[in-house]
Motif scaffolding. Structure first.
Motif, PDB file in Angstrom:
ATOM      1  N   ARG A  82       0.586  12.598  -8.465  1.00 62.37           N
ATOM      2  CA  ARG A  82       0.074  11.334  -7.933  1.00 62.37           C
ATOM      3  C   ARG A  82       1.177  10.628  -7.167  1.00 62.37           C
ATOM      4  NH1 ARG A  82      -4.467   9.451 -10.423  1.00 62.37           N
ATOM      5  NH2 ARG A  82      -5.216  10.645 -12.199  1.00 62.37           N
ATOM      6  N   VAL A  83       0.845  10.180  -5.957  1.00 66.46           N
ATOM      7  CA  VAL A  83       1.771   9.337  -5.210  1.00 66.46           C
ATOM      8  C   VAL A  83       0.937   8.269  -4.514  1.00 66.46           C
ATOM      9  CG1 VAL A  83       1.826  10.843  -3.165  1.00 66.46           C
ATOM     10  CG2 VAL A  83       3.719   9.267  -3.610  1.00 66.46           C
ATOM     11  N   ALA A  84       1.435   7.036  -4.547  1.00 66.85           N
ATOM     12  CA  ALA A  84       0.720   5.930  -3.908  1.00 66.85           C
ATOM     13  C   ALA A  84       1.730   4.896  -3.441  1.00 66.85           C
ATOM     14  CB  ALA A  84      -0.269   5.296  -4.879  1.00 66.85           C
ATOM     15  N   HIS A 133      -2.504   3.072  -0.402  1.00 61.31           N
ATOM     16  CA  HIS A 133      -2.804   4.453  -0.018  1.00 61.31           C
ATOM     17  C   HIS A 133      -2.358   5.360  -1.163  1.00 61.31           C
ATOM     18  CE1 HIS A 133      -2.847   7.593   3.459  1.00 61.31           C
ATOM     19  NE2 HIS A 133      -3.474   8.012   2.378  1.00 61.31           N
ATOM     20  N   ALA A 134      -3.308   6.103  -1.703  1.00 59.05           N
ATOM     21  CA  ALA A 134      -3.043   6.938  -2.872  1.00 59.05           C
ATOM     22  C   ALA A 134      -3.428   8.389  -2.602  1.00 59.05           C
ATOM     23  CB  ALA A 134      -3.822   6.405  -4.076  1.00 59.05           C
ATOM     24  N   TRP A 135      -2.673   9.270  -3.218  1.00 60.49           N
ATOM     25  CA  TRP A 135      -2.895  10.708  -3.105  1.00 60.49           C
ATOM     26  C   TRP A 135      -2.932  11.320  -4.498  1.00 60.49           C
ATOM     27  CZ3 TRP A 135      -2.833  13.435   1.658  1.00 60.49           C
ATOM     28  CH2 TRP A 135      -2.509  12.662   2.768  1.00 60.49           C
ATOM     29  N   THR A 167      -7.084  12.005  -0.821  1.00 63.20           N
ATOM     30  CA  THR A 167      -6.389  10.820  -0.346  1.00 63.20           C
ATOM     31  C   THR A 167      -7.408   9.720  -0.131  1.00 63.20           C
ATOM     32  OG1 THR A 167      -4.847   9.892   1.260  1.00 63.20           O
ATOM     33  CG2 THR A 167      -6.396  11.527   2.098  1.00 63.20           C
ATOM     34  N   GLN A 168      -7.101   8.549  -0.655  1.00 64.90           N
ATOM     35  CA  GLN A 168      -7.974   7.394  -0.511  1.00 64.90           C
ATOM     36  C   GLN A 168      -7.120   6.173  -0.179  1.00 64.90           C
ATOM     37  OE1 GLN A 168     -10.153   7.305  -4.274  1.00 64.90           O
ATOM     38  NE2 GLN A 168     -11.773   8.550  -3.364  1.00 64.90           N
TER      39      GLN A 168
END
Length: 174
Positions: A96-98, A116-118, A132-133
């Motif tokens: 998770r990265v955001a 922005h999150a992945w 991705t959202q």
């Protein structure tokens, strides 16, 4: 069951001016192939043409981490950002990265704030899922919401497609 993005309350989809969601599931790649390309912002322009002039502040990096501040340009916006979630993928756990990103001065009509999150996770049968959202707040976000074709959905699809292609190219060189 597949994992979901973790949202800060102020950026919950449906309660912001704009929301974009893109996802791919591909065979033959793993989260470990994707993660280095995504977690290192200086690599983004090598596979995503809508990303430029990446800089990480305070002598951090090259990889993101919780609290790291950085800058990049995308969709015509000069974006300052701060990573607020960073969990590399491990066996059985999604990566998770955001980041919170912003452009413009607070209170001004051109102010844009985003989360922005992945999510990158291995699935069975040698597949990887990349989700991705992004939620967006501000008048520029409201304008992006009604633009057709949708620049956020199309841009993020380009990012996903470039990410997968770059991972496949790296895999082929090994």
């Amino acid at each position: 069951m597949m994992n979901a993005i973790i949202w800060p309350d102020a950026y919950l989809p449906g309660f912001t001016e704009n929301f974009a969601s893109n996802e791919v599931i591909v065979a033959g790649l793993a989260a470990a192939d994707i993660w280095p390309l995504l977690s290192t912002p200086s690599r983004w322009p090598t596979y995503y043409a809508n990303s430029a002039n990446v800089r990480i502040h305070d002598d951090k990096g090259p990889e993101l981490a919780d609290g790291v501040q950085f800058y990049f340009e995308t969709f015509g916006f000069p974006v300052e950002a701060q990573c607020n979630e960073f969990v590399p993928p491990t066996a059985g756990a999604a990566g998770r990265v955001a980041w919170h990103g912003w452009a413009g001065e607070p209170g001004m009509d051109d102010r844009l704030d985003v989360h922005h999150a992945w999510l990158v996770e291995d699935l069975d049968q040698g597949r990887v899922r990349i989700l991705t959202q992004e939620t967006q707040k501000g008048k520029p976000a409201a304008a992006l919401r009604v633009a057709r074709p949708n620049p956020m959905v199309n841009g993020h699809q380009d990012w996903l497609d470039g990410l997968v292609a770059a991972a496949r190219e790296a895999q082929a060189r090994q």
